[in-house]
Design a protein around this motif. Structure first.
Motif, PDB file in Angstrom:
ATOM      1  N   THR A   1      51.922  31.524 -32.756  1.00 24.78           N
ATOM      2  CA  THR A   1      52.729  32.570 -33.363  1.00 24.78           C
ATOM      3  C   THR A   1      51.804  33.484 -34.143  1.00 24.78           C
ATOM      4  OG1 THR A   1      54.390  33.026 -35.043  1.00 24.78           O
ATOM      5  CG2 THR A   1      53.229  30.965 -35.267  1.00 24.78           C
ATOM      6  N   SER A   2      52.204  34.723 -34.294  1.00 23.51           N
ATOM      7  CA  SER A   2      51.341  35.617 -35.074  1.00 23.51           C
ATOM      8  C   SER A   2      51.842  35.719 -36.503  1.00 23.51           C
ATOM      9  CB  SER A   2      51.293  37.005 -34.430  1.00 23.51           C
ATOM     10  OG  SER A   2      52.574  37.568 -34.434  1.00 23.51           O
ATOM     11  N   GLU A   3      53.051  35.217 -36.751  1.00 25.50           N
ATOM     12  CA  GLU A   3      53.616  35.310 -38.093  1.00 25.50           C
ATOM     13  C   GLU A   3      53.315  34.046 -38.875  1.00 25.50           C
ATOM     14  OE1 GLU A   3      57.615  35.824 -37.022  1.00 25.50           O
ATOM     15  OE2 GLU A   3      57.344  37.920 -36.437  1.00 25.50           O
ATOM     16  N   LEU A   4      52.580  34.226 -39.933  1.00 23.58           N
ATOM     17  CA  LEU A   4      52.210  33.056 -40.723  1.00 23.58           C
ATOM     18  C   LEU A   4      53.294  32.717 -41.734  1.00 23.58           C
ATOM     19  CD1 LEU A   4      50.008  31.011 -41.373  1.00 23.58           C
ATOM     20  CD2 LEU A   4      49.102  32.637 -43.015  1.00 23.58           C
ATOM     21  N   LEU A   5      53.908  33.758 -42.261  1.00 32.47           N
ATOM     22  CA  LEU A   5      54.824  33.558 -43.370  1.00 32.47           C
ATOM     23  C   LEU A   5      56.009  34.495 -43.175  1.00 32.47           C
ATOM     24  CD1 LEU A   5      54.524  31.812 -45.899  1.00 32.47           C
ATOM     25  CD2 LEU A   5      53.642  33.816 -47.083  1.00 32.47           C
TER      26      LEU A   5
ATOM     27  N   ARG B   1      46.908  37.406 -39.020  1.00 27.38           N
ATOM     28  CA  ARG B   1      45.657  38.169 -39.057  1.00 27.38           C
ATOM     29  C   ARG B   1      45.325  38.640 -40.465  1.00 27.38           C
ATOM     30  NH1 ARG B   1      46.167  41.635 -34.670  1.00 27.38           N
ATOM     31  NH2 ARG B   1      45.511  43.401 -35.923  1.00 27.38           N
ATOM     32  N   VAL B   2      46.382  38.952 -41.239  1.00 24.58           N
ATOM     33  CA  VAL B   2      46.146  39.394 -42.616  1.00 24.58           C
ATOM     34  C   VAL B   2      45.470  38.283 -43.411  1.00 24.58           C
ATOM     35  CG1 VAL B   2      47.251  40.144 -44.740  1.00 24.58           C
ATOM     36  CG2 VAL B   2      48.111  40.957 -42.539  1.00 24.58           C
TER      37      VAL B   2
ATOM     38  N   GLY C   1      44.010  32.388 -36.389  1.00 19.17           N
ATOM     39  CA  GLY C   1      45.246  32.405 -35.609  1.00 19.17           C
ATOM     40  C   GLY C   1      46.243  31.537 -36.332  1.00 19.17           C
ATOM     41  N   SER C   2      47.415  31.372 -35.740  1.00 17.06           N
ATOM     42  CA  SER C   2      48.342  30.430 -36.371  1.00 17.06           C
ATOM     43  C   SER C   2      49.281  29.886 -35.323  1.00 17.06           C
ATOM     44  CB  SER C   2      49.117  31.100 -37.502  1.00 17.06           C
ATOM     45  OG  SER C   2      50.071  31.984 -36.987  1.00 17.06           O
TER      46      SER C   2
ATOM     47  N   GLN D   1      56.359  23.682 -39.320  1.00 23.68           N
ATOM     48  CA  GLN D   1      55.514  24.354 -40.295  1.00 23.68           C
ATOM     49  C   GLN D   1      54.581  25.320 -39.579  1.00 23.68           C
ATOM     50  OE1 GLN D   1      54.177  22.456 -43.721  1.00 23.68           O
ATOM     51  NE2 GLN D   1      54.752  20.403 -43.044  1.00 23.68           N
ATOM     52  N   ARG D   2      54.225  26.388 -40.270  1.00 23.93           N
ATOM     53  CA  ARG D   2      53.257  27.313 -39.700  1.00 23.93           C
ATOM     54  C   ARG D   2      51.879  26.974 -40.238  1.00 23.93           C
ATOM     55  NH1 ARG D   2      56.287  32.038 -37.808  1.00 23.93           N
ATOM     56  NH2 ARG D   2      58.434  31.355 -37.959  1.00 23.93           N
ATOM     57  N   VAL D   3      50.967  26.775 -39.334  1.00 24.01           N
ATOM     58  CA  VAL D   3      49.615  26.347 -39.712  1.00 24.01           C
ATOM     59  C   VAL D   3      48.653  27.502 -39.461  1.00 24.01           C
ATOM     60  CG1 VAL D   3      47.781  24.666 -39.270  1.00 24.01           C
ATOM     61  CG2 VAL D   3      50.179  23.983 -39.029  1.00 24.01           C
TER      62      VAL D   3
END
Lengths: 188, 171
Positions: free
Chosen positions: B77-81, B95-96, B117-118, B124-126
């Motif tokens: 996924t590209s969205e971390l949060l 990326r941020v 990356g994530s 959970q997002r890692v």
């Protein structure tokens, strides 16, 4: 899920290879077989001639003593044994995990070898191009080649390598072995 | 890195392997049963009903296989949060976070480059960081400095999320 458990799981995934490619390949083969059988079955139901063998012919062949039958059976058994092996073998990657509270850390064995080489050669006072190191699952080998006329202390280098590994505490555990070449080299 | 269950992958391969061995042994039966004193079962020529059942089984196998093949390897996924709020939501791209850490380490003498990356795992997002180190790098020092940047990121984002650090050797 608690963070420690999560990190342990991530580290395991990163140090072992996934079998998802293998499972996709296996299922592709199974699907091709199923498509073929399906086509023969439909042709038989429609009363059309078979592509290769009709289901009825296949059943008769099974009861016969055709010479190719045991060979086909052997092929299937070997294929099956290979798959069982693929399913069971752990498939480790050349990486080690490091314990850390805040993150899951995996280090390539090549990077570990570089760190070991640097520690050992600095402790022994050997130039960069006179050291080689490699790391396998449980062993880190460092070999130093002294310059002619400059004795090298194997003990110092070994101690430095041990200290690094103790500080990193990699898992699976690594033991360092530093060896000093008997033949020194002239020049840098 | 994927979200697919790794034990299932292996279980499936094992299952197909065992079935193949069983089928192979069955093909050996007619040849070797007289020597072993066994009887080879006589199979009846399949009726239309049996053929329909076989056909349905083939279709099921193909459909399930295709489903399996197309569900491997998801989880990136590209969205971390993602912060939900009654007035909208805020998304922080991986990326941020990666760039924040990479910028902080840009002048590090032992680090050649930082990638990020994530992915999602267990809900959970890692954040995954890939740090390329120079051949003669001080490895414990690099790890300490990356950990420090992550602590700083925790403060900036006001969130603590799981991090995977991969250290690889550059040249």
């Amino acid at each position: 899920m608690n963070e420690t458990t999560l990190y342990r799981r991530i580290a395991r995934r990163e140090t072992h290879q996934s079998r998802s490619t293998a499972s996709v390949v296996v299922l592709a083969l199974v699907s091709i077989g199923a498509v073929y059988v399906g086509i023969e079955v439909v042709l038989a139901l429609l009363g059309r001639p078979p592509l290769l063998v009709s289901p009825a012919q296949a059943v008769v062949a099974f009861g016969s003593k055709a010479a190719w039958l045991p060979w086909a059976g052997l092929g299937a058994i070997v294929f099956g044994l290979i798959l069982v092996l693929v399913a069971i073998v752990p498939a480790r990657r050349a990486r080690h995990a490091l314990p850390n509270e805040r993150m899951a850390i995996v280090v390539d064995d090549r990077a570990l070898a570089g760190a070991l080489a640097t520690e050992a050669r600095l402790a022994a006072g050997v130039p960069k191009n006179r050291v080689r190191a490699s790391v396998s699952r449980s062993r880190g080998l460092v070999s130093l080649t002294p310059s002619s006329g400059y004795p090298v202390s194997q003990g110092d280098a070994q101690e430095a390598a041990d200290r690094l590994l103790a500080a990193l505490a990699v898992s699976p555990r690594l033991r360092a072995r530093v060896s000093v070449s008997e033949n020194a080299v002239v020049g840098s | 890195m994927t979200r697919s269950n790794r034990i299932l992958n292996r279980a499936l391969i094992l299952l197909v392997g065992v079935v193949a061995i069983a089928a192979g042994l069955a093909l050996e039966l007619p040849t070797f049963s007289p020597r072993l004193g066994l009887q080879t079962p006589k199979l009846a020529v399949p009726s239309d009903d049996v053929l329909w059942i076989v056909f349905a089984a083939c279709v099921a196998v193909v459909v399930l296989s295709l489903l399996w093949m197309f569900t491997r390897g998801r989880g990136r996924t590209s969205e971390l949060l993602v912060l939900g709020d009654p007035n909208g939501s805020i998304t922080v791209d991986a990326r941020v976070a990666g760039d924040l850490i990479a910028d902080g380490l840009a002048d590090h003498r032992d680090i050649a480059s930082v990638g990020s990356g994530s992915y999602r795992m267990r809900g959970q997002r890692v954040l995954s960081l890939r740090v390329v180190i120079r051949p003669s790098a001080d490895l414990p020092g690099v790890i300490r400095d990356v950990a420090q940047k992550i602590d700083e990121l925790d403060v900036v984002l006001e969130r603590r999320f799981p991090v995977l650090l991969q250290v690889v050797a550059g040249r």
